[in-house]
Write a protein that holds these residues in place. Structure first.
Motif, mmCIF file in Angstrom:
data_model
loop_
_atom_site.group_PDB
_atom_site.id
_atom_site.type_symbol
_atom_site.label_atom_id
_atom_site.label_comp_id
_atom_site.label_asym_id
_atom_site.label_seq_id
_atom_site.Cartn_x
_atom_site.Cartn_y
_atom_site.Cartn_z
ATOM 1 N N LEU A 1 0.786 -1.236 0.000
ATOM 2 C CA LEU A 1 0.000 0.000 0.000
ATOM 3 C C LEU A 1 0.822 1.293 0.000
ATOM 4 C CD1 LEU A 1 -3.068 -0.798 2.292
ATOM 5 C CD2 LEU A 1 -3.112 -0.156 -0.128
ATOM 6 N N PRO A 2 1.843 1.447 0.838
ATOM 7 C CA PRO A 2 2.584 2.710 0.845
ATOM 8 C C PRO A 2 3.158 3.092 -0.513
ATOM 9 C CG PRO A 2 3.140 1.410 2.785
ATOM 10 C CD PRO A 2 2.331 0.521 1.896
ATOM 11 N N ALA A 3 3.709 2.126 -1.228
ATOM 12 C CA ALA A 3 4.281 2.412 -2.552
ATOM 13 C C ALA A 3 3.193 2.831 -3.534
ATOM 14 C CB ALA A 3 5.023 1.184 -3.076
ATOM 15 N N LEU A 4 2.041 2.157 -3.478
ATOM 16 C CA LEU A 4 0.933 2.509 -4.368
ATOM 17 C C LEU A 4 0.398 3.906 -4.067
ATOM 18 C CD1 LEU A 4 -1.236 -0.743 -4.657
ATOM 19 C CD2 LEU A 4 -0.009 0.422 -6.503
ATOM 20 N N GLU A 5 0.267 4.222 -2.776
ATOM 21 C CA GLU A 5 -0.244 5.533 -2.392
ATOM 22 C C GLU A 5 0.703 6.645 -2.840
ATOM 23 O OE1 GLU A 5 -0.667 4.829 1.748
ATOM 24 O OE2 GLU A 5 -2.726 4.032 1.585
ATOM 25 N N LYS A 6 1.985 6.364 -2.793
ATOM 26 C CA LYS A 6 2.974 7.351 -3.237
ATOM 27 C C LYS A 6 2.859 7.586 -4.740
ATOM 28 C CE LYS A 6 7.922 8.366 -2.969
ATOM 29 N NZ LYS A 6 9.254 7.884 -2.490
ATOM 30 N N LEU A 7 2.715 6.488 -5.492
ATOM 31 C CA LEU A 7 2.572 6.608 -6.944
ATOM 32 C C LEU A 7 1.272 7.315 -7.303
ATOM 33 C CD1 LEU A 7 3.780 3.079 -8.131
ATOM 34 C CD2 LEU A 7 4.882 5.274 -8.637
ATOM 35 N N GLU A 8 0.208 7.011 -6.561
ATOM 36 C CA GLU A 8 -1.092 7.632 -6.836
ATOM 37 C C GLU A 8 -1.035 9.141 -6.617
ATOM 38 O OE1 GLU A 8 -5.201 9.004 -5.828
ATOM 39 O OE2 GLU A 8 -3.488 8.811 -4.453
ATOM 40 N N LYS A 9 -0.326 9.577 -5.594
ATOM 41 C CA LYS A 9 -0.186 11.007 -5.321
ATOM 42 C C LYS A 9 0.618 11.721 -6.397
ATOM 43 C CE LYS A 9 -0.637 10.731 -0.282
ATOM 44 N NZ LYS A 9 0.059 10.869 1.021
ATOM 45 N N GLY B 1 0.244 11.208 -9.436
ATOM 46 C CA GLY B 1 -0.596 11.346 -10.617
ATOM 47 C C GLY B 1 -0.585 10.140 -11.536
ATOM 48 N N ASP B 2 -0.029 9.057 -11.087
ATOM 49 C CA ASP B 2 0.028 7.830 -11.891
ATOM 50 C C ASP B 2 -1.374 7.212 -11.974
ATOM 51 O OD1 ASP B 2 0.330 5.090 -12.702
ATOM 52 O OD2 ASP B 2 2.456 5.226 -12.210
ATOM 53 N N SER B 3 -1.968 7.218 -13.175
ATOM 54 C CA SER B 3 -3.344 6.730 -13.339
ATOM 55 C C SER B 3 -3.439 5.228 -13.128
ATOM 56 C CB SER B 3 -3.880 7.094 -14.724
ATOM 57 O OG SER B 3 -3.056 6.547 -15.743
ATOM 58 N N ASP B 4 -2.422 4.477 -13.548
ATOM 59 C CA ASP B 4 -2.425 3.026 -13.351
ATOM 60 C C ASP B 4 -2.378 2.692 -11.862
ATOM 61 O OD1 ASP B 4 -2.524 2.494 -16.070
ATOM 62 O OD2 ASP B 4 -0.341 2.361 -16.276
ATOM 63 N N ALA B 5 -1.575 3.451 -11.125
ATOM 64 C CA ALA B 5 -1.479 3.232 -9.682
ATOM 65 C C ALA B 5 -2.807 3.529 -8.996
ATOM 66 C CB ALA B 5 -0.375 4.098 -9.088
ATOM 67 N N ARG B 6 -3.540 4.533 -9.498
ATOM 68 C CA ARG B 6 -4.832 4.872 -8.910
ATOM 69 C C ARG B 6 -5.823 3.732 -9.089
ATOM 70 N NH1 ARG B 6 -5.440 9.211 -11.313
ATOM 71 N NH2 ARG B 6 -6.859 8.631 -12.988
ATOM 72 N N LYS B 7 -5.837 3.143 -10.275
ATOM 73 C CA LYS B 7 -6.738 2.018 -10.532
ATOM 74 C C LYS B 7 -6.376 0.821 -9.653
ATOM 75 C CE LYS B 7 -7.542 3.295 -15.376
ATOM 76 N NZ LYS B 7 -7.300 2.907 -16.792
ATOM 77 N N GLU B 8 -5.072 0.566 -9.564
ATOM 78 C CA GLU B 8 -4.626 -0.564 -8.744
ATOM 79 C C GLU B 8 -4.958 -0.321 -7.281
ATOM 80 O OE1 GLU B 8 -0.569 -3.097 -7.674
ATOM 81 O OE2 GLU B 8 -0.559 -1.648 -9.343
ATOM 82 N N GLU C 1 -7.395 1.392 -5.978
ATOM 83 C CA GLU C 1 -8.826 1.215 -5.738
ATOM 84 C C GLU C 1 -9.151 -0.264 -5.543
ATOM 85 O OE1 GLU C 1 -10.794 2.996 -9.035
ATOM 86 O OE2 GLU C 1 -10.357 5.059 -8.416
ATOM 87 N N ALA C 2 -8.595 -1.095 -6.415
ATOM 88 C CA ALA C 2 -8.851 -2.535 -6.322
ATOM 89 C C ALA C 2 -8.245 -3.116 -5.050
ATOM 90 C CB ALA C 2 -8.287 -3.248 -7.551
ATOM 91 N N VAL C 3 -7.023 -2.704 -4.754
ATOM 92 C CA VAL C 3 -6.319 -3.241 -3.594
ATOM 93 C C VAL C 3 -7.017 -2.831 -2.295
ATOM 94 C CG1 VAL C 3 -4.182 -3.090 -2.271
ATOM 95 C CG2 VAL C 3 -4.088 -3.420 -4.736
ATOM 96 N N ARG C 4 -7.468 -1.602 -2.216
ATOM 97 C CA ARG C 4 -8.160 -1.141 -1.004
ATOM 98 C C ARG C 4 -9.460 -1.907 -0.777
ATOM 99 N NH1 ARG C 4 -7.101 5.371 -1.679
ATOM 100 N NH2 ARG C 4 -5.242 5.493 -0.360
ATOM 101 N N ARG C 5 -10.159 -2.224 -1.861
ATOM 102 C CA ARG C 5 -11.422 -2.968 -1.727
ATOM 103 C C ARG C 5 -11.155 -4.373 -1.189
ATOM 104 N NH1 ARG C 5 -15.166 -5.883 -5.030
ATOM 105 N NH2 ARG C 5 -13.734 -5.908 -6.796
#
Length: 366
Positions: free
Chosen positions: A145-153, A155-162, A164-168
């Motif tokens: 999660l920490p790495a994904l959240e960093k990528l999402e911040k 602006g990485d659109s792929d990281a945002r999609k991932e 969302e799925a991972v959090r669910r």
């Protein structure tokens, strides 16, 4: 071959006895103490399929080669395995490598075989193992999660999609729900597959009963069958002790006589192997000729070139077409020539999805 099922469960529930019977070997040590299986054991078992014998008879094939399923015997897990208790980390990693799980549960009482928790309660045992798998998945996602959240911040659109799925999935796991019970969109599925979570794997519950209840099960196994039905999973009743005894008989007649004495039509292991095959969503196609009749395994969604590649990589690379005959047509027309004369042989191209029971002749050019 690439398709395998791992046998999991608590210590002393009969996993190694089942494995030995499945593979008709003594490769796995059977002993009345936890962790007797220190290294995972792997065996290949033939998938029972009466159709192959019928095809071979009609095609007058000299040999018969069944398709196989790989079975992995994994040492017993205990409470706390997800945090390294017992041999937990080693075997959780081994479970991650298999395609599907056969969860064996002790559904018999015996003073001769100790239970790690002191009493027989298969529902409790099921929940113990499931909880450890869930906890291991939570830890795996928590590290991601920490790495994904960093990528999402960033602006990485792929990281945002991932994310969302991972959090669910993470939320479901924290509520005690295995990931396999969640529905995933086509876009999410590659993300889920990449995580290699333990609780995404399809699972079959095998209730190990005593000889007396090998045919109809008992009160313990009934609880598991009900639980599995509620979860949308499968459950089978098997007596590992009976299956081990069957494996020792030298002739089919002796095996049949013993099965008849118990009111059984076939070994319980045949049901386990077929169920494992179905668990992986596999289908069987056949090739047949004077030399041999052979069964082959592909995933249910496999196209004709992929099926050709199961036989040889050159077949897939140089694929031209597949001449297919449905099993029922092959039988009704008494073989390839009769099916061809009756217009039941069809020439299929690259987009053809192989159907269970197809008899196929591949044409290729390399």
């Amino acid at each position: 071959m690439g398709f395998n099922c791992g046998i999991v469960g608590l210590p002393n529930v009969g996993k190694s006895t089942l494995f030995n019977a499945l593979t008709s070997t003594v490769a796995a040590e059977v002993a009345n103490y936890p962790f007797c299986t220190i290294e995972p054991n792997i065996g290949r078992v033939a998938v029972p399929d009466e159709r192959l014998d019928v095809i071979a008879s009609i095609a007058k094939s000299a040999g018969i080669v069944p398709t196989f399923l790989e079975i992995v015997d994994i040492a017993g897990l205990i409470r706390g395995a997800s945090t390294g208790e017992g041999l937990g980390n080693q075997f959780l990693a081994r479970i991650r490598e298999v395609d599907a799980l056969i969860h064996m549960l002790r559904c018999f009482d015996s003073e001769d075989t100790v239970h790690v928790d002191g009493s027989v309660d298969p529902v409790r045992d099921l929940e113990t193992v499931e909880t450890e798998l869930i906890l291991a998945d939570i830890q795996r996602i928590d590290r991601r999660l920490p790495a994904l959240e960093k990528l999402e911040k960033s602006g990485d659109s792929d990281a945002r999609k991932e994310l969302e799925a991972v959090r669910r999935i993470f939320a479901a796991l924290n509520e005690g729900t295995p990931a396999r019970r969640l529905d995933h969109t086509p876009e999410e599925q590659p993300i889920v597959d990449q995580m290699k979570l333990l609780t995404t794997k399809p699972i079959l519950y095998v209730c190990n009963v005593d000889e007396e209840h090998a045919k109809s099960g008992n009160a313990f196994s009934n609880l598991i069958v009900e639980r599995a039905a509620a979860d949308g999973s499968g459950a089978l009743v098997v007596s590992a002790a009976v299956e081990a005894e069957i494996a020792q008989f030298g002739s089919p007649d002796e095996r049949s006589e013993f099965l008849n004495s118990l009111g059984l039509e076939e070994p319980g292991l045949a049901h386990v192997v077929r169920a494992g095959y179905g668990l992986l969503e596999l289908v069987t196609f056949f090739t047949a000729g004077p030399k041999e009749a052979r069964a082959w395994t592909v995933e249910r969604s496999a196209r004709a070139p992929q099926a050709a590649g199961r036989i040889h990589t050159d077949f897939e690379r140089g694929f031209i077409c597949a001449e297919t005959i449905a099993y029922d047509d092959f039988i009704a027309c008494e073989g390839e020539l009769g099916a061809k004369d009756a217009g039941k042989m069809h020439q299929e191209g690259r987009d053809y999805t192989v159907q269970d029971g197809d008899i196929i002749l591949f044409k290729f050019n390399v």
